[in-house]
Design a protein around this motif. Structure first.
Motif, PDB file in Angstrom:
ATOM      1  N   GLU A 125       0.819  -1.205   0.000  1.00 45.10           N
ATOM      2  CA  GLU A 125       0.000   0.000   0.000  1.00 45.10           C
ATOM      3  C   GLU A 125       0.856   1.260   0.000  1.00 45.10           C
ATOM      4  OE1 GLU A 125      -2.833  -0.006   3.143  1.00 45.10           O
ATOM      5  OE2 GLU A 125      -3.979  -1.683   2.320  1.00 45.10           O
ATOM      6  N   PHE A 126       2.131   1.118   0.371  1.00 47.82           N
ATOM      7  CA  PHE A 126       3.049   2.261   0.392  1.00 47.82           C
ATOM      8  C   PHE A 126       3.953   2.270  -0.837  1.00 47.82           C
ATOM      9  CE2 PHE A 126       1.704   1.534   4.701  1.00 47.82           C
ATOM     10  CZ  PHE A 126       1.540   2.802   5.215  1.00 47.82           C
ATOM     11  N   GLY A 127       3.602   1.486  -1.831  1.00 52.50           N
ATOM     12  CA  GLY A 127       4.369   1.461  -3.067  1.00 52.50           C
ATOM     13  C   GLY A 127       5.634   0.640  -2.981  1.00 52.50           C
ATOM     14  N   LEU A 128       5.755  -0.203  -1.972  1.00 54.40           N
ATOM     15  CA  LEU A 128       6.947  -1.025  -1.795  1.00 54.40           C
ATOM     16  C   LEU A 128       6.659  -2.466  -2.191  1.00 54.40           C
ATOM     17  CD1 LEU A 128       8.182   0.325   1.656  1.00 54.40           C
ATOM     18  CD2 LEU A 128       9.058   0.928  -0.614  1.00 54.40           C
ATOM     19  N   GLU A 129       7.615  -3.090  -2.831  1.00 52.28           N
ATOM     20  CA  GLU A 129       7.456  -4.476  -3.247  1.00 52.28           C
ATOM     21  C   GLU A 129       8.090  -5.396  -2.213  1.00 52.28           C
ATOM     22  OE1 GLU A 129       8.396  -7.474  -7.027  1.00 52.28           O
ATOM     23  OE2 GLU A 129       8.903  -5.334  -7.138  1.00 52.28           O
ATOM     24  N   GLY A 130       7.272  -5.897  -1.301  1.00 52.67           N
ATOM     25  CA  GLY A 130       7.758  -6.859  -0.330  1.00 52.67           C
ATOM     26  C   GLY A 130       7.890  -8.222  -0.972  1.00 52.67           C
ATOM     27  N   ARG A 131       8.830  -8.995  -0.478  1.00 51.16           N
ATOM     28  CA  ARG A 131       9.034 -10.322  -1.063  1.00 51.16           C
ATOM     29  C   ARG A 131       9.432 -11.314   0.021  1.00 51.16           C
ATOM     30  NH1 ARG A 131      14.196 -12.321  -2.096  1.00 51.16           N
ATOM     31  NH2 ARG A 131      15.928 -10.970  -1.475  1.00 51.16           N
ATOM     32  N   ARG A 132       9.327 -12.582  -0.315  1.00 52.04           N
ATOM     33  CA  ARG A 132       9.828 -13.653   0.530  1.00 52.04           C
ATOM     34  C   ARG A 132      11.261 -13.972   0.135  1.00 52.04           C
ATOM     35  NH1 ARG A 132       4.552 -14.824  -0.811  1.00 52.04           N
ATOM     36  NH2 ARG A 132       3.124 -15.107   0.967  1.00 52.04           N
ATOM     37  N   HIS A 133      12.018 -14.471   1.096  1.00 51.94           N
ATOM     38  CA  HIS A 133      13.387 -14.914   0.816  1.00 51.94           C
ATOM     39  C   HIS A 133      13.372 -16.432   0.726  1.00 51.94           C
ATOM     40  CE1 HIS A 133      17.691 -15.597   1.224  1.00 51.94           C
ATOM     41  NE2 HIS A 133      17.895 -14.310   1.029  1.00 51.94           N
ATOM     42  N   PRO A 134      14.076 -17.009  -0.235  1.00 49.57           N
ATOM     43  CA  PRO A 134      14.022 -18.476  -0.382  1.00 49.57           C
ATOM     44  C   PRO A 134      14.595 -19.233   0.803  1.00 49.57           C
ATOM     45  CG  PRO A 134      15.719 -17.518  -1.808  1.00 49.57           C
ATOM     46  CD  PRO A 134      14.923 -16.371  -1.268  1.00 49.57           C
ATOM     47  N   ASP A 135      15.432 -18.586   1.606  1.00 46.93           N
ATOM     48  CA  ASP A 135      16.103 -19.295   2.699  1.00 46.93           C
ATOM     49  C   ASP A 135      15.658 -18.872   4.086  1.00 46.93           C
ATOM     50  OD1 ASP A 135      17.762 -20.718   0.871  1.00 46.93           O
ATOM     51  OD2 ASP A 135      19.060 -18.957   0.698  1.00 46.93           O
ATOM     52  N   TYR A 136      14.993 -17.711   4.201  1.00 45.88           N
ATOM     53  CA  TYR A 136      14.678 -17.179   5.527  1.00 45.88           C
ATOM     54  C   TYR A 136      13.216 -16.752   5.623  1.00 45.88           C
ATOM     55  CZ  TYR A 136      19.782 -16.758   5.669  1.00 45.88           C
ATOM     56  OH  TYR A 136      21.128 -17.013   5.615  1.00 45.88           O
ATOM     57  N   THR A 137      12.625 -17.000   6.782  1.00 50.92           N
ATOM     58  CA  THR A 137      11.268 -16.534   7.042  1.00 50.92           C
ATOM     59  C   THR A 137      11.272 -15.031   7.265  1.00 50.92           C
ATOM     60  OG1 THR A 137      10.658 -18.648   8.033  1.00 50.92           O
ATOM     61  CG2 THR A 137       9.302 -16.758   8.616  1.00 50.92           C
ATOM     62  N   GLY A 138      10.194 -14.356   6.862  1.00 51.17           N
ATOM     63  CA  GLY A 138      10.084 -12.913   7.042  1.00 51.17           C
ATOM     64  C   GLY A 138       9.730 -12.236   5.732  1.00 51.17           C
ATOM     65  N   VAL A 139       9.704 -10.903   5.760  1.00 57.17           N
ATOM     66  CA  VAL A 139       9.405 -10.123   4.556  1.00 57.17           C
ATOM     67  C   VAL A 139      10.561  -9.182   4.280  1.00 57.17           C
ATOM     68  CG1 VAL A 139       7.839  -8.447   3.512  1.00 57.17           C
ATOM     69  CG2 VAL A 139       6.919 -10.296   4.920  1.00 57.17           C
ATOM     70  N   TRP A 140      10.905  -9.061   3.019  1.00 57.88           N
ATOM     71  CA  TRP A 140      12.092  -8.341   2.598  1.00 57.88           C
ATOM     72  C   TRP A 140      11.749  -7.285   1.561  1.00 57.88           C
ATOM     73  CZ3 TRP A 140      16.954 -10.279   4.433  1.00 57.88           C
ATOM     74  CH2 TRP A 140      16.825 -11.442   5.192  1.00 57.88           C
ATOM     75  N   ILE A 141      12.522  -6.203   1.568  1.00 53.24           N
ATOM     76  CA  ILE A 141      12.525  -5.214   0.489  1.00 53.24           C
ATOM     77  C   ILE A 141      13.890  -5.354  -0.168  1.00 53.24           C
ATOM     78  CG2 ILE A 141      12.311  -2.807  -0.159  1.00 53.24           C
ATOM     79  CD1 ILE A 141       9.772  -3.909   1.117  1.00 53.24           C
ATOM     80  N   GLU A 142      13.915  -5.975  -1.333  1.00 57.57           N
ATOM     81  CA  GLU A 142      15.167  -6.379  -1.971  1.00 57.57           C
ATOM     82  C   GLU A 142      15.931  -7.276  -0.996  1.00 57.57           C
ATOM     83  OE1 GLU A 142      17.039  -2.790  -3.356  1.00 57.57           O
ATOM     84  OE2 GLU A 142      15.519  -2.449  -4.893  1.00 57.57           O
ATOM     85  N   ASP A 143      17.129  -6.872  -0.527  1.00 60.50           N
ATOM     86  CA  ASP A 143      17.879  -7.735   0.386  1.00 60.50           C
ATOM     87  C   ASP A 143      17.858  -7.199   1.813  1.00 60.50           C
ATOM     88  OD1 ASP A 143      19.452  -5.515   0.015  1.00 60.50           O
ATOM     89  OD2 ASP A 143      21.314  -6.613  -0.378  1.00 60.50           O
ATOM     90  N   PRO A 179      20.592  -9.968  13.805  1.00 62.49           N
ATOM     91  CA  PRO A 179      19.149 -10.223  13.764  1.00 62.49           C
ATOM     92  C   PRO A 179      18.810 -11.543  13.077  1.00 62.49           C
ATOM     93  CG  PRO A 179      19.635  -7.963  13.115  1.00 62.49           C
ATOM     94  CD  PRO A 179      20.949  -8.694  13.162  1.00 62.49           C
ATOM     95  N   CYS A 180      18.044 -12.370  13.789  1.00 64.61           N
ATOM     96  CA  CYS A 180      17.594 -13.668  13.275  1.00 64.61           C
ATOM     97  C   CYS A 180      18.767 -14.571  12.898  1.00 64.61           C
ATOM     98  CB  CYS A 180      16.664 -13.487  12.075  1.00 64.61           C
ATOM     99  SG  CYS A 180      15.212 -12.473  12.446  1.00 64.61           S
ATOM    100  N   GLY A 181      19.961 -14.238  13.388  1.00 67.46           N
ATOM    101  CA  GLY A 181      21.143 -15.025  13.085  1.00 67.46           C
ATOM    102  C   GLY A 181      21.637 -14.866  11.661  1.00 67.46           C
ATOM    103  N   ILE A 182      21.157 -13.848  10.950  1.00 69.36           N
ATOM    104  CA  ILE A 182      21.505 -13.634   9.542  1.00 69.36           C
ATOM    105  C   ILE A 182      22.565 -12.550   9.448  1.00 69.36           C
ATOM    106  CG2 ILE A 182      20.614 -13.026   7.266  1.00 69.36           C
ATOM    107  CD1 ILE A 182      17.840 -13.899   8.262  1.00 69.36           C
ATOM    108  N   ARG A 183      23.748 -12.926   9.050  1.00 71.43           N
ATOM    109  CA  ARG A 183      24.873 -11.992   9.023  1.00 71.43           C
ATOM    110  C   ARG A 183      25.026 -11.268   7.688  1.00 71.43           C
ATOM    111  NH1 ARG A 183      27.898 -12.797  13.498  1.00 71.43           N
ATOM    112  NH2 ARG A 183      27.539 -14.747  14.646  1.00 71.43           N
TER     113      ARG A 183
END
Length: 218
Positions: A125-143, A179-183
């Motif tokens: 709704e804010f013009g951002l393309e959220g996506r899923r990551h193939p390896d991690y749970t959560g929502v991402w904007i690019e990386d 965060p979330c163990g993701i370096r």
């Protein structure tokens, strides 16, 4: 406490900054009531004061940066809790959602994807393309991770814990841990992506609307 009633879903917006220990206990109480069908499906929406939580994947404190005592010295609490996932941060300007719902389906993977879908539609709704990551749970904007998700399933497939969407969050808190163990990836917020402060109440309304749609509570 502001209370909104929806068909099949009760949405509770807890005011102010809610201490983590109190809302953790509230979740446990609501899970028992939902299991006994004493309450309808419930979505808690709130903000916390600064707090770091570590889920079941955090086998040690290796992702806590300089350690628990240092983080407490900065004014944050630290809790080892019973959700899935590793360490994350909650704080002012972040919209936290705790769904206490009985799943109609018995699929943990699908539930996580549905929570991601709620956030993806909201940031859209804010013009951002959220996506899923193939390896991690959560929502991402690019990386860049904009929303963390960690849940628990109790007997009867009643859910607790949930998602944390960075709206106007001070992202410097995340720099003190992994965060979330993701370096290899960073975090972001609506404020950072849009270059302006964002109305938190407007985000809440979007989350409720898309939660109802995704989970079919209409």
């Amino acid at each position: 406490m502001e209370l909104q009633r929806r068909t099949g879903l009760e949405v509770r917006r807890l005011p102010g900054l809610q201490p983590y220990a109190g809302t953790w206990e509230l979740q446990r109480e609501l899970v028992l009531k939902r299991r006994r069908d004493e309450i309808p499906d419930t979505l808690l929406l709130l903000e916390h004061p600064p707090v770091y939580t570590l889920g079941r994947s955090a086998r040690d404190a290796s992702n806590l940066g300089a350690g628990e005592e240092y983080l407490r010295s900065l004014g944050a609490e630290v809790f080892w809790i019973d959700r899935g996932g590793d360490v994350t941060f909650h704080g002012p300007g972040q919209l936290v959602g705790y769904p206490i719902i009985r799943l109609k389906y018995r699929e943990a993977h699908r539930y996580l994807r549905d929570l991601e879908e709620v956030v993806i539609r909201t940031v859209g709704e804010f013009g951002l393309e959220g996506r899923r990551h193939p390896d991690y749970t959560g929502v991402w904007i690019e990386d860049r991770k904009i929303a963390a998700i960690g849940v628990k399933f109790s007997s009867g497939w009643v859910t607790s814990h949930g998602f944390a969407l960075n709206v106007n969050t001070d992202l410097r808190w995340f720099e003190r841990v992994t965060p979330c163990g993701i370096r290899e990836y960073g975090v972001t917020s609506l404020e950072r992506e849009l270059g302006r402060r964002v109305d938190l109440e407007g985000v809440e309304r979007g989350v409720v609307r898309h939660f109802r749609a995704v989970f079919g509570v209409d």
